[in-house]
Design an enzyme around this catalytic site. Structure first.
Site, short mmCIF file in Angstrom:
data_model
loop_
_atom_site.label_atom_id
_atom_site.label_comp_id
_atom_site.label_asym_id
_atom_site.label_seq_id
_atom_site.Cartn_x
_atom_site.Cartn_y
_atom_site.Cartn_z
N GLU A 38 0.79 -1.22 0.00
CA GLU A 38 0.00 0.00 0.00
C GLU A 38 0.83 1.28 0.00
OE1 GLU A 38 -3.10 -0.14 2.92
OE2 GLU A 38 -3.98 -1.93 2.03
N GLU A 87 -3.74 7.70 -2.92
CA GLU A 87 -2.71 8.68 -2.59
C GLU A 87 -2.03 8.28 -1.29
OE1 GLU A 87 -2.71 13.50 -1.54
OE2 GLU A 87 -4.58 12.52 -2.08
#
Length: 161
Positions: free
Chosen positions: A79, A128
């Site tokens: 991630e 993001e």
């Protein structure tokens, strides 16, 4: 190369979906992790989730045959692109049935010392990545119960909830 990346991401997504279905069928909580990644400069790394657009902690389900430290290392890399240096401490275990809107999960939350370059590897889950100082965390609601997890961390608590 791009084909293999998409194939791997699709396989992971399918596996996670399968885990969720099995959890629903067998009516048992699913174990997972949340990571409070701390960069060498002390900033906290958060991700903006693609499923709800909210900021949250990196983490996810513990895979079959995997222990918590291995899950932390894998989820962190998937991630954020960051490397786990050290798990500093257990922040808490969060098991409220409504903590995750998708399933009943039990989440082990750890503070982790990390290094490397922030980079989204799992574009299906993460929009993001950004690092924040403790006094400048994004305002408003965070994903799942991550606001509570971060507050417990910042207050130096170890919580069983």
């Amino acid at each position: 190369m791009a084909f293999f990346t998409v194939a791997i991401q699709s396989t992971r997504s399918l596996w996670r979906f399968g885990q969720t279905v099995l959890g629903v069928i067998f009516r048992h909580p699913i174990p997972g992790t949340s990571i409070i990644p701390i960069l060498p400069d002390g900033r906290i790394v958060l991700i903006r989730r693609r499923d709800n657009g909210l900021w949250g902690l990196p983490g996810g389900m513990v895979d079959w045959g995997e222990d918590i430290p291995t899950s932390v290392q894998r989820e962190l890399m998937e991630e954020t692109g960051l490397e786990l240096v050290n798990i500093r401490r257990l922040v808490g275990v969060y098991s409220s049935p409504d903590r995750d809107p998708r399933i009943h999960s039990i989440c082990v939350v750890v503070e982790a010392e990390v290094k490397g370059t922030m980079e989204v590897h799992d574009t299906l889950e993460v929009m993001e990545i950004q690092a924040f100082s403790a006094d400048a965390l994004p305002p408003g609601k965070m994903s799942h119960d991550h606001s509570r997890q971060l507050q417990d961390y910042l207050q130096g608590l170890t919580r069983l909830a």
